[in-house]
Design a protein around this motif. Structure first.
Motif, short mmCIF file in Angstrom:
data_model
loop_
_atom_site.label_atom_id
_atom_site.label_comp_id
_atom_site.label_asym_id
_atom_site.label_seq_id
_atom_site.Cartn_x
_atom_site.Cartn_y
_atom_site.Cartn_z
N ALA A 137 0.85 -1.20 0.00
CA ALA A 137 0.00 0.00 0.00
C ALA A 137 0.88 1.25 0.00
O ALA A 137 0.60 2.23 -0.70
CB ALA A 137 -0.91 -0.01 1.23
N PHE A 138 1.97 1.22 0.77
CA PHE A 138 2.90 2.35 0.78
C PHE A 138 3.54 2.54 -0.59
O PHE A 138 3.74 3.67 -1.04
CB PHE A 138 3.98 2.17 1.84
N ASP A 139 3.86 1.44 -1.26
CA ASP A 139 4.43 1.54 -2.60
C ASP A 139 3.44 2.25 -3.54
O ASP A 139 3.82 3.10 -4.34
CB ASP A 139 4.78 0.17 -3.17
N TYR A 140 2.16 1.89 -3.44
CA TYR A 140 1.14 2.57 -4.24
C TYR A 140 1.12 4.06 -3.90
O TYR A 140 1.10 4.92 -4.79
CB TYR A 140 -0.25 1.95 -3.98
N ALA A 141 1.16 4.39 -2.60
CA ALA A 141 1.09 5.79 -2.16
C ALA A 141 2.37 6.57 -2.46
O ALA A 141 2.37 7.79 -2.39
CB ALA A 141 0.75 5.85 -0.68
N LYS A 142 3.44 5.88 -2.79
CA LYS A 142 4.64 6.57 -3.28
C LYS A 142 4.42 7.02 -4.72
O LYS A 142 4.92 8.07 -5.13
CB LYS A 142 5.87 5.65 -3.21
N ASP A 143 3.68 6.24 -5.48
CA ASP A 143 3.44 6.52 -6.89
C ASP A 143 2.19 7.37 -7.15
O ASP A 143 2.08 8.00 -8.20
CB ASP A 143 3.29 5.21 -7.68
N HIS A 144 1.24 7.35 -6.21
CA HIS A 144 -0.05 8.02 -6.41
C HIS A 144 -0.43 8.81 -5.15
O HIS A 144 -0.38 8.26 -4.05
CB HIS A 144 -1.16 6.99 -6.68
N ALA A 145 -0.85 10.04 -5.35
CA ALA A 145 -1.28 10.86 -4.20
C ALA A 145 -2.54 10.25 -3.58
O ALA A 145 -3.44 9.78 -4.28
CB ALA A 145 -1.54 12.29 -4.64
N MET A 146 -2.58 10.25 -2.27
CA MET A 146 -3.73 9.72 -1.53
C MET A 146 -4.84 10.76 -1.46
O MET A 146 -4.59 11.93 -1.19
CB MET A 146 -3.31 9.31 -0.11
N CYS A 147 -6.06 10.31 -1.69
CA CYS A 147 -7.25 11.15 -1.59
C CYS A 147 -7.71 11.19 -0.14
O CYS A 147 -7.37 10.31 0.67
CB CYS A 147 -8.37 10.58 -2.45
#
Length: 182
Positions: A137-147
Motif C-alpha cells: 500500500a505504501f508503494d502505491y502511495a509513493k506513486d499516487h497521491a492519496m485522496c
C-alpha cells in the motif's frame, strides 16, 4: 456456545486488576475464528518486499501515551471487507501527515482506505477485500497521491479505481519496517 465463551473471556478480562482497557460485546462477539477469517478474507498472501529494517533503542520514553486526538484518527470499521492492510497503512500515513503538517481544522487528516482497496492491486500485489500488505500500500502511495476519506469514502467492498476523480493530498516519500521488540 461461542457466545458463552466470549462473555466469560470478557468478564474475566474486565475483572482482572491492572488492565488499562476493558472489553465489550460488538456485532462480532459470537463469531467463531473460522467465521471471522472467512468473512474478513484473512489469508496468507506471501511477502513481496524485504524493506530495510530500522533498529532503535528506546530511551527515556514515557510508560504510556494516549495518542487519541494527537496523531490518530477516530476508530474506523472495515466491515466485512478484508482490508485491514489498507486501514493500517492509512493509519500510518495519517499519523505521519499529522506529525509533519499538523491537524487540518483541528482534526487528523483522514486518507481513503477505499482508494487502496480499489487501486492498489495489479503491480502492487494487493487483493482488495481479499487481503494485502501495508508495504505494498505504501508503494502505491509513493506513486499516487492519496485522496481524503471525504473525497473517496469507504464502501467496504471491491470496486473500480476512482482516484482520478479526487484531488490527491499527499504521497509517501519512504517507509521502513520496524521490528517488534528490537
Amino acid at each position: 456456545q461461542k457466545d458463552a465463551e466470549n462473555l466469560k473471556m470478557i468478564g474475566t478480562h474486565n475483572s482482572a486488576k491492572g488492565k488499562t482497557h476493558s472489553l465489550a460485546m460488538n456485532y462480532m462477539f459470537d463469531w467463531t475464528e473460522a467465521e471471522y477469517k472467512k468473512i474478513l478474507g484473512v489469508q496468507d498472501l506471501g511477502r513481496k518486499h524485504d524493506p530495510t529494517l530500522f533498529l532503535f533503542n528506546p530511551v527515556d520514553l514515557p510508560a504510556e501515551v494516549d495518542w487519541r486526538g494527537k496523531l490518530v484518527s477516530p476508530v474506523k470499521n472495515q466491515a466485512s471487507c478484508g482490508s485491514c492492510w489498507a486501514f493500517s497503512a492509512v493509519g500510518s500515513m495519517e499519523g505521519a501527515y499529522a506529525k509533519e503538517f499538523g491537524k487540518v481544522g483541528g482534526q487528523v487528516q483522514q486518507f481513503s482506505e477505499q482508494q487502496l482497496v480499489d487501486c492498489a492491486g495489479g503491480k502492487y500485489g494487493n487483493q482488495g477485500c481479499s487481503g494485502g500488505w501495508m508495504t505494498q500500500a505504501f508503494d502505491y502511495a509513493k506513486d499516487h497521491a492519496m485522496c481524503s476519506e471525504a473525497d473517496y469514502s469507504y464502501e467496504g467492498y471491491d470496486d473500480s479505481c476512482k482516484a482520478s476523480s479526487c484531488k490527491g493530498i499527499a504521497k509517501v516519500d519512504s517507509y521502513v519496517n520496524v521490528p517488534e521488540d528490537p
